[in-house]
Structure formats: C-alpha cells, structure tokens
Motif scaffolding. Structure first.
Motif, PDB file in Angstrom:
ATOM      1  N   ALA A  73       0.848  -1.192   0.000  1.00 40.17           N
ATOM      2  CA  ALA A  73       0.000   0.000   0.000  1.00 40.17           C
ATOM      3  C   ALA A  73       0.881   1.239   0.000  1.00 40.17           C
ATOM      4  N   CYS A  74       0.352   2.309  -0.551  1.00 36.44           N
ATOM      5  CA  CYS A  74       1.032   3.589  -0.496  1.00 36.44           C
ATOM      6  C   CYS A  74       1.238   3.996   0.951  1.00 36.44           C
ATOM      7  N   HIS A  75       2.433   4.390   1.308  1.00 33.29           N
ATOM      8  CA  HIS A  75       2.637   4.901   2.656  1.00 33.29           C
ATOM      9  C   HIS A  75       1.897   6.234   2.785  1.00 33.29           C
ATOM     10  N   TYR A  97       4.415  -1.586   2.758  1.00 33.90           N
ATOM     11  CA  TYR A  97       4.146  -0.278   2.152  1.00 33.90           C
ATOM     12  C   TYR A  97       5.188   0.045   1.090  1.00 33.90           C
ATOM     13  N   HIS A  98       4.809   0.848   0.122  1.00 34.66           N
ATOM     14  CA  HIS A  98       5.801   1.439  -0.768  1.00 34.66           C
ATOM     15  C   HIS A  98       5.786   2.962  -0.534  1.00 34.66           C
ATOM     16  N   PRO A  99       6.911   3.617  -0.863  1.00 32.61           N
ATOM     17  CA  PRO A  99       6.943   5.061  -0.605  1.00 32.61           C
ATOM     18  C   PRO A  99       5.821   5.763  -1.365  1.00 32.61           C
ATOM     19  N   ASP A 102       5.518   6.588  -5.305  1.00 30.72           N
ATOM     20  CA  ASP A 102       6.397   5.798  -6.175  1.00 30.72           C
ATOM     21  C   ASP A 102       5.615   5.082  -7.271  1.00 30.72           C
ATOM     22  N   CYS A 103       4.379   4.736  -6.932  1.00 30.99           N
ATOM     23  CA  CYS A 103       3.548   3.971  -7.848  1.00 30.99           C
ATOM     24  C   CYS A 103       3.094   4.816  -9.046  1.00 30.99           C
ATOM     25  N   LEU A 104       3.297   6.127  -8.995  1.00 31.81           N
ATOM     26  CA  LEU A 104       2.860   6.967 -10.110  1.00 31.81           C
ATOM     27  C   LEU A 104       3.730   6.782 -11.346  1.00 31.81           C
ATOM     28  N   GLY A 111      -1.484   5.747 -10.323  1.00 26.31           N
ATOM     29  CA  GLY A 111      -0.879   5.237  -9.101  1.00 26.31           C
ATOM     30  C   GLY A 111      -1.554   3.953  -8.653  1.00 26.31           C
ATOM     31  N   CYS A 112      -1.158   3.490  -7.460  1.00 23.98           N
ATOM     32  CA  CYS A 112      -1.771   2.262  -6.941  1.00 23.98           C
ATOM     33  C   CYS A 112      -3.214   2.561  -6.537  1.00 23.98           C
ATOM     34  N   VAL A 113      -3.931   1.510  -6.210  1.00 23.42           N
ATOM     35  CA  VAL A 113      -5.358   1.692  -5.958  1.00 23.42           C
ATOM     36  C   VAL A 113      -5.611   2.586  -4.730  1.00 23.42           C
ATOM     37  N   ILE A 114      -4.695   2.530  -3.744  1.00 26.74           N
ATOM     38  CA  ILE A 114      -4.865   3.384  -2.553  1.00 26.74           C
ATOM     39  C   ILE A 114      -4.665   4.868  -2.916  1.00 26.74           C
ATOM     40  N   LEU A 115      -3.631   5.133  -3.681  1.00 25.53           N
ATOM     41  CA  LEU A 115      -3.379   6.529  -4.084  1.00 25.53           C
ATOM     42  C   LEU A 115      -4.497   7.037  -4.991  1.00 25.53           C
ATOM     43  N   ASP A 116      -4.952   6.149  -5.860  1.00 24.65           N
ATOM     44  CA  ASP A 116      -6.044   6.482  -6.771  1.00 24.65           C
ATOM     45  C   ASP A 116      -7.290   6.912  -5.966  1.00 24.65           C
TER      46      ASP A 116
HETATM   47 ZN   LIG Z   1       1.013   3.889  -4.174  1.00 21.73          ZN
END
Ligand SMILES: [Zn+2]
Length: 286
Positions: A73-75, A97-99, A102-104, A111-116
């Motif tokens: 998950a996005c930190h 977690y990933h920073p 970073d997923c962008l 981005g990842c689903v959490i950031l989205d």
């Molecule tokens: Zn993320």
C-alpha cells in the motif's frame, strides 16, 4: 456491471461510544439561549463528526486488505517527513508499504489503488470523497440517504488525580472530552469515478474492519483504551434504492423480498466480479 453502481455508497456505522478528540462540532448554540449546561442529559444537541478520523480508519482497513492480497500500500506519509522515531519509515516499507507516490511512475499515471482512491500526492484529488457524518439525537429528523446518523452528544469530564498518598487524591487536572454515544447511521461516500476495484476494496475493507473491530489498531477515533471507537460496520448493499436504504434503519421493518433478491444478486454476481478486478489490479501493481 459497474454502470449499475451509483456513485454514492453508504456504510452503516454503529458504536456505543465514539470519541474523536476535540473535533466534534456541535450545534448547541441553537438550543442554548444563554443557559446551556453541557452535561444536562435533556440536551437535544446534534453535531458533525468530521471525516478525518473516519477516512484514516477506512484507509487503514484498505491497506490491510491490499497487504493480505500480497500487494503493498502507499505509505500515508511523505518520505522526507520528520518522523520522530528513527527507522520508522523503513520499517513500514518492510511491512507492506511502498513510498508514497512511487507507484505513479510505472503505469497509467493513476498510481496504486490506494493513491487512486485517497489522492494527496502533488495536490492530486482522491477518487473517493469522504463526507462528514451529521448526527442528531432526534431519530425522526435523521436523513439516512444524506449520510446522517442518530447519535447523542455528551461532554465527558475526567478528573486526573494525584497518586501520592499525602495528596489525598487531589485533582491534578480536569480533562473534558467530546463524545457521541449510541451512534447509528450512514457514512456517505461518493466516488468521483466508480471503478469495480474501488467498490470491491471498500466492501472488503469494511468486512475486515468489522471483523477486527476490537483490535486497538482498527478502532475509530481516540480513547481506544477506554473502549471508545469499537465500531460495527457494514457496507449497505449498493443496489438498494433510497427507500430500501431507509428501511435498513427502521427497527420495525425487515427486508422486503426485493431487498433479499438484491442481496443475493450483490453477493453472487456483482461482488465476485468486482473482486476479480481488484485481484487483477493488485497483481499488476506488485
Ligand atoms: Zn502507491
């Protein structure tokens, strides 16, 4: 299938006691008329529970769901934030977690689903809007279709006393807490864009939070050590229409046959398909 899901979804939230620090806003000024006593049980005060605590609670549940599916998950914090404890950030990165952000870099820019869903990196708006919950002690004035709840505002007073024998339990300080008792109602969430994996993640996170409600980490608001914030929660079937949603909160009435049919349809057709989309996205992101 996702076209059948309204952008507005509702989570039923029930709790005996909710304490969210000093952040409950009351409308007591309407009733006070200069002689307001804030601990009088006759007070008919309503108020608003801001979405910040609710949002953090939901996000944490969603992060767990992603991690249990072997994703990261996005930190929630910035990598360069001044964490008070050395190594906290790296320890979190090792724990699923990933920073943040970073997923962008690697996919379609969502981005990842959490950031989205939650946004927050470089002024990016999240795709789920979390609204505050307006509560009222007068059940008949609660509009569940607008994300409201029945709830009873109380001001709690705590005396913190000295432990030294010669002090004779002399009070050291007095702490006042805003609390809502016997809360039962709807938390209204709106998707700015409705994606099947969002709905699946919401459904799974709410199940997770309900199953882990007594765990310290998954209680809502403050005062966890005192049993505040143990929350029964349930995603109201997104296929229900407004009158069906209201019926969920009507103690005198049960489900209609039509509601039972919708429950089967939700569990057997919609949810499995949405969960498959969530699985595919988490897989693609890890
Ligand atoms: Zn993320």
């Amino acid at each position: 299938m996702i076209e059948d899901i309204n952008r507005d979804v509702f989570v039923r939230i029930q709790t005996d006691l909710l304490v969210v620090g000093d952040s409950i806003m009351t409308d007591r000024h309407h009733a006070s008329n200069g002689n307001y006593e804030d601990n009088d049980p006759q007070n008919q005060i309503g108020g608003i529970i801001p979405a910040f605590s609710l949002s953090g609670w939901l996000r944490h549940g969603m992060e767990k769901v992603i991690q249990e599916r072997d994703g990261t998950a996005c930190h929630p914090g910035e990598a360069n934030a001044n964490f008070r404890k050395d190594g906290v950030y790296n320890r979190d990165l090792d724990a699923g977690y990933h920073p943040k952000g970073d997923c962008l870099e690697d996919d379609d820019g969502n981005g990842c689903v959490i950031l989205d869903l939650f946004g927050g990196f470089g002024n990016r708006p999240g795709k789920v809007m979390r609204r505050p919950i307006k509560f009222s002690p007068v059940r008949s004035s609660v509009d569940y279709t607008r994300g409201q709840a029945e709830g009873h505002y109380r001001r709690l007073n705590r005396n913190v006393v000295s432990r030294n024998e010669e002090d004779n339990r002399e009070p050291l300080r007095n702490a006042e807490l805003d609390a809502v008792a016997n809360l039962d109602g709807c938390w209204h969430l709106s998707f700015r864009e409705t994606k099947p994996e969002f709905v699946a993640l919401l459904a799974e996170a709410i199940d997770y939070l309900d199953a882990h409600k007594t765990e310290f980490m998954h209680q809502l608001g403050g005062a966890r050590n005192f049993g505040g914030g143990i929350v029964d929660c349930e995603l109201v079937n997104p296929l229900y229409n407004e009158s069906e949603l209201r019926r969920v909160f009507d103690r005198g009435k049960g489900n209609t046959n039509k509601m039972d049919d919708k429950d089967d349809e939700w569990a057997d057709e919609f949810l499995p398909e949405f969960k498959a989309e969530l699985a595919a996205r988490v897989e693609a992101e890890s």
